[in-house]
Design a protein around this motif. Structure first.
Motif, mmCIF file in Angstrom:
data_model
loop_
_atom_site.group_PDB
_atom_site.id
_atom_site.type_symbol
_atom_site.label_atom_id
_atom_site.label_comp_id
_atom_site.label_asym_id
_atom_site.label_seq_id
_atom_site.Cartn_x
_atom_site.Cartn_y
_atom_site.Cartn_z
ATOM 1 N N ARG A 126 0.770 -1.175 0.041
ATOM 2 C CA ARG A 126 -0.017 -0.055 0.017
ATOM 3 C C ARG A 126 0.683 1.095 0.077
ATOM 4 O O ARG A 126 0.484 2.275 -0.793
ATOM 5 C CB ARG A 126 -0.906 -0.126 1.190
ATOM 6 C CG ARG A 126 -2.006 -1.101 0.937
ATOM 7 C CD ARG A 126 -3.360 -0.647 2.005
ATOM 8 N NE ARG A 126 -4.368 -1.688 1.502
ATOM 9 C CZ ARG A 126 -5.344 -1.322 0.892
ATOM 10 N NH1 ARG A 126 -5.170 -0.117 0.020
ATOM 11 N NH2 ARG A 126 -6.393 -2.269 0.480
ATOM 12 N N ALA A 127 2.033 1.183 0.928
ATOM 13 C CA ALA A 127 2.959 2.226 0.736
ATOM 14 C C ALA A 127 3.490 2.407 -0.750
ATOM 15 O O ALA A 127 3.635 3.658 -1.209
ATOM 16 C CB ALA A 127 4.028 1.934 1.799
ATOM 17 N N ILE A 128 3.890 1.391 -1.327
ATOM 18 C CA ILE A 128 4.456 1.264 -2.551
ATOM 19 C C ILE A 128 3.414 2.121 -3.732
ATOM 20 O O ILE A 128 3.727 2.730 -4.366
ATOM 21 C CB ILE A 128 4.846 0.062 -3.164
ATOM 22 C CG1 ILE A 128 6.195 -0.329 -2.466
ATOM 23 C CG2 ILE A 128 5.237 0.041 -4.621
ATOM 24 C CD1 ILE A 128 6.449 -1.760 -2.529
ATOM 25 N N ALA A 129 2.251 1.592 -3.402
ATOM 26 C CA ALA A 129 1.005 2.095 -4.447
ATOM 27 C C ALA A 129 0.933 3.551 -4.350
ATOM 28 O O ALA A 129 0.566 4.321 -5.442
ATOM 29 C CB ALA A 129 -0.031 1.464 -4.209
ATOM 30 N N ASP A 130 0.858 3.979 -2.986
ATOM 31 C CA ASP A 130 0.826 5.364 -2.763
ATOM 32 C C ASP A 130 1.812 6.276 -3.222
ATOM 33 O O ASP A 130 1.918 7.310 -3.851
ATOM 34 C CB ASP A 130 0.613 5.823 -1.026
ATOM 35 C CG ASP A 130 -0.747 5.273 -0.677
ATOM 36 O OD1 ASP A 130 -1.428 5.260 -1.296
ATOM 37 O OD2 ASP A 130 -0.809 5.142 0.663
ATOM 38 N N ALA A 131 3.134 5.736 -2.879
ATOM 39 C CA ALA A 131 4.329 6.577 -3.361
ATOM 40 C C ALA A 131 4.489 6.511 -5.110
ATOM 41 O O ALA A 131 4.930 7.566 -5.555
ATOM 42 C CB ALA A 131 5.504 5.731 -3.211
ATOM 43 N N HIS A 132 3.909 5.657 -5.704
ATOM 44 C CA HIS A 132 3.958 5.519 -7.278
ATOM 45 C C HIS A 132 2.512 5.725 -7.879
ATOM 46 O O HIS A 132 2.694 5.751 -9.032
ATOM 47 C CB HIS A 132 4.766 4.354 -7.535
ATOM 48 C CG HIS A 132 5.981 3.959 -7.010
ATOM 49 N ND1 HIS A 132 7.027 4.639 -7.575
ATOM 50 C CD2 HIS A 132 6.523 3.376 -6.241
ATOM 51 C CE1 HIS A 132 8.151 4.502 -7.083
ATOM 52 N NE2 HIS A 132 7.936 3.327 -6.285
ATOM 53 N N ASP A 133 1.607 6.065 -7.147
ATOM 54 C CA ASP A 133 0.505 6.234 -7.907
ATOM 55 C C ASP A 133 -0.170 5.344 -8.492
ATOM 56 O O ASP A 133 -0.633 5.217 -9.604
ATOM 57 C CB ASP A 133 0.295 7.540 -8.675
ATOM 58 C CG ASP A 133 -0.960 8.174 -8.935
ATOM 59 O OD1 ASP A 133 -1.818 8.029 -8.273
ATOM 60 O OD2 ASP A 133 -0.979 9.003 -10.027
ATOM 61 N N CYS A 134 -0.135 3.997 -7.814
ATOM 62 C CA CYS A 134 -0.846 2.912 -8.241
ATOM 63 C C CYS A 134 -2.115 2.423 -8.098
ATOM 64 O O CYS A 134 -2.508 2.905 -6.758
ATOM 65 C CB CYS A 134 0.171 1.708 -8.153
ATOM 66 S SG CYS A 134 2.087 2.054 -8.895
#
Length: 269
Positions: free
Chosen positions: A155-163
């Motif tokens: 979820r943090a990765i998705a937030d950081a990369h707009d996924c």
């Protein structure tokens, strides 16, 4: 997350990356015949079929191979996706790493983050998948904490990369045994169908059905029959799986992607 937009009168390109989950294991095509792109269908093929109804032309590649670890997906599949330059990428990775002794969700997330950064640099919209909640599976239940930690990383990765994120953990319908094949690791055809519906929903595409639909009532399984099923599962799946882990072999050894190139999707029937 900015969302996913596409031209309904244009051409949409879609690439699926991952392991057996995205390859579609345990969801054979209805006629059980070998197709030009492999025997298994899976949620990604089902999603592509639905997307093909929304645009003038859908070009689809599926690079997923069973048994692949996160690092293999990032080093083998991500570069090919970069070459293909698709509009949409789905990536599900880390499940096989988590299952292995010593699988560290922090390290796995770092690897996946590197891959996502590269994919987003191409301009593709990326969809990630959390792990499922294994509370209903006694053998997998001890991994629940590791999966939960990994999900938070995703979820943090998705937030950081707009996924976009497909939250499989929250899909309680997958807690029913009928969502899984006999090997208890891969989804059944109905499980794949419901996941495809959920991905459509996340992308803002009309799924045409409700993935939340309750399962029909099923007869109670006798204790003796359940134990026989457990014994068969251990003999035909668990023991061979442990053997591959001990010898460094993978179910994906010698397996190639079923759709290695972006090609127009032809939906029959």
């Amino acid at each position: 997350m900015s969302g996913f937009a596409f031209d309904r009168d244009g051409v949409l390109s879609y690439v699926a990356l991952g392991d057996s989950f995205s390859e579609g294991l345990s969801d054979p095509y209805p006629d059980s015949a070998e197709t030009p792109h492999g025997h298994f269908r899976g949620w990604a093929d089902r999603l592509a079929e639905r997307l093909a109804d929304e645009v003038r032309e859908l070009r689809y590649a599926n690079l997923a191979v069973r048994g692949r670890l996160a690092r293999q997906i990032v080093t083998e599949q991500v570069p090919r996706a970069e070459q293909l330059q698709p509009d949409l990428v789905t990536l599900a990775a880390g499940g096989n790493d988590i299952l292995r002794p010593g699988g560290d969700p922090d390290q796995i997330a770092t690897i996946v983050d590197q891959g996502i950064s590269r994919l987003r640099a191409t301009g593709a919209h990326v969809v990630l998948f959390t792990g499922i909640d294994p509370e209903f599976q006694p053998v997998m239940r001890p991994l629940r904490g590791k999966i939960a930690v990994y999900n938070m990383h995703l979820r943090a990765i998705a937030d950081a990369h707009d996924c976009s994120v497909v939250d499989l953990w929250a899909m309680r319908v997958l807690g029913d045994a009928r969502a899984w094949s006999w090997d208890r690791l891969h989804h059944s055809s109905e499980g794949h169908r419901r996941i495809a519906l959920r991905v459509c929903e996340v992308l803002g595409v009309d799924p045409g059905a409700d993935w939340r639909e309750p399962w029909p009532e099923s007869p109670q399984v006798a204790w003796a029959d359940a134990r026989r099923a457990d014994a068969r599962w251990a003999r035909e799946f668990l023991v061979p799986w442990i053997g591959r882990r001990l010898t460094g072999r993978s179910s994906g050894d010698g397996v190639s992607p079923k759709r290695p190139d972006l090609a127009p999707l032809r939906v029959s029937g």
